[in-house]
Write a protein that holds these residues in place. Sequence first.
Motif, short mmCIF file in Angstrom:
data_model
loop_
_atom_site.label_atom_id
_atom_site.label_comp_id
_atom_site.label_asym_id
_atom_site.label_seq_id
_atom_site.Cartn_x
_atom_site.Cartn_y
_atom_site.Cartn_z
N ILE A 76 17.40 76.35 19.22
CA ILE A 76 16.43 75.63 18.85
C ILE A 76 15.06 75.75 19.76
O ILE A 76 14.11 76.14 19.00
CB ILE A 76 16.52 74.07 19.41
CG1 ILE A 76 17.83 73.39 18.16
CG2 ILE A 76 15.35 73.17 19.12
CD1 ILE A 76 18.34 72.01 18.71
N GLN A 77 15.17 76.27 21.16
CA GLN A 77 14.27 76.70 21.72
C GLN A 77 13.65 78.01 21.05
O GLN A 77 12.26 78.33 21.28
CB GLN A 77 14.44 76.82 23.22
CG GLN A 77 15.05 75.47 23.86
CD GLN A 77 15.48 75.74 25.38
OE1 GLN A 77 15.98 76.77 25.62
NE2 GLN A 77 15.45 74.54 25.99
N ALA A 78 14.29 78.91 20.84
CA ALA A 78 13.93 80.00 20.30
C ALA A 78 12.98 80.04 18.73
O ALA A 78 12.30 80.56 18.68
CB ALA A 78 15.05 81.12 20.16
N TYR A 79 13.69 79.07 18.09
CA TYR A 79 13.26 78.70 16.79
C TYR A 79 11.96 78.24 17.00
O TYR A 79 10.84 78.41 16.31
CB TYR A 79 13.90 78.00 15.97
CG TYR A 79 15.28 78.70 15.50
CD1 TYR A 79 15.23 79.97 14.83
CD2 TYR A 79 16.45 77.95 15.37
CE1 TYR A 79 16.37 80.58 14.68
CE2 TYR A 79 17.72 78.48 14.80
CZ TYR A 79 17.61 79.85 14.26
OH TYR A 79 18.63 80.55 13.89
N GLU A 80 11.66 77.22 17.99
CA GLU A 80 10.37 76.83 18.12
C GLU A 80 9.52 77.56 18.78
O GLU A 80 8.08 77.67 18.37
CB GLU A 80 10.52 75.62 19.39
CG GLU A 80 11.15 74.37 18.96
CD GLU A 80 11.61 73.23 19.93
OE1 GLU A 80 11.41 73.81 21.18
OE2 GLU A 80 11.92 72.22 19.44
N LYS A 81 9.72 78.46 19.62
CA LYS A 81 8.73 79.89 19.80
C LYS A 81 8.24 80.41 18.54
O LYS A 81 7.19 80.59 18.60
CB LYS A 81 9.62 80.67 20.90
CG LYS A 81 8.69 81.58 21.51
CD LYS A 81 7.50 81.12 22.26
CE LYS A 81 6.43 82.33 22.71
NZ LYS A 81 5.32 81.64 23.41
N THR A 82 9.16 80.85 17.84
CA THR A 82 8.79 81.47 16.61
C THR A 82 7.78 80.58 15.86
O THR A 82 6.89 81.01 15.27
CB THR A 82 10.14 82.04 15.67
OG1 THR A 82 11.01 82.48 16.30
CG2 THR A 82 9.83 82.51 14.56
N THR A 83 8.28 79.28 15.53
CA THR A 83 7.14 78.57 14.77
C THR A 83 5.90 78.36 15.58
O THR A 83 4.88 78.03 14.80
CB THR A 83 7.85 77.23 14.57
OG1 THR A 83 8.21 76.43 15.72
CG2 THR A 83 9.06 77.26 13.69
N GLU A 84 5.80 78.44 16.88
CA GLU A 84 4.71 78.44 17.42
C GLU A 84 3.60 79.68 17.02
O GLU A 84 2.56 79.51 16.88
CB GLU A 84 4.83 78.55 19.25
CG GLU A 84 5.16 77.04 19.63
CD GLU A 84 5.50 77.35 21.08
OE1 GLU A 84 5.01 78.36 21.73
OE2 GLU A 84 6.34 76.31 21.69
N LEU A 85 4.55 80.80 17.03
CA LEU A 85 3.73 82.07 16.66
C LEU A 85 3.50 82.05 15.30
O LEU A 85 2.52 82.72 14.71
CB LEU A 85 4.42 83.28 17.04
CG LEU A 85 4.74 83.30 18.65
CD1 LEU A 85 6.08 84.33 19.04
CD2 LEU A 85 3.90 83.66 19.42
#
Length: 174
Positions: free
Chosen positions: A144-153
């Motif tokens: 989830i944290q990795a996906y959140e980073k992607t969605t920030e970008l």
Amino acid sequence: MKEYEEAIQAFNKALEIDPEDENTWTKKGNAHSYLEKYEEAVEAYNKALELDPNNAAIWASKGNAYLILEMYEEANQAHQKATELDPNNANIWASKGNAYLILENYEETDQPYENATEIDPNNGSSWTSKGDTDLILEKYQEAIQAYEKTTELDPNNAGVWASKGNACLILEKI
């Protein structure tokens, strides 16, 4: 397609004049890759590596060609050499992770993606791959944290939002 064929002809002419130019061999390999002629690409990369065996980018390109040829062990070895030569190159680490992912060697996949995201925290593709690997490894919170980073970008990446949702659903069930 025609331009790549013409490029290869031009590279061949250049190599007739100077067969010891590793840059031309590398570019010829790249042109073959664009034409999806991966065996020829590997041959050109091998010649370039004979001339410049410490060039991490050539090793990585060779590894990527091997991946497409489904020669996974060779791809892994080429990517390993590339990361040894250039340990601060996020793209090379991501390629190494991709090789492990294709081999379904998930335990080994996590570290290359971790390295890639540490080196280049703004590479959404590496974050997505890390999330996918974490999901497979049942590290749902990390996914989830990795996906959140992607969605920030990349806030408009629907696929990553769906992957995040999937990870959240799984985490809620356990």
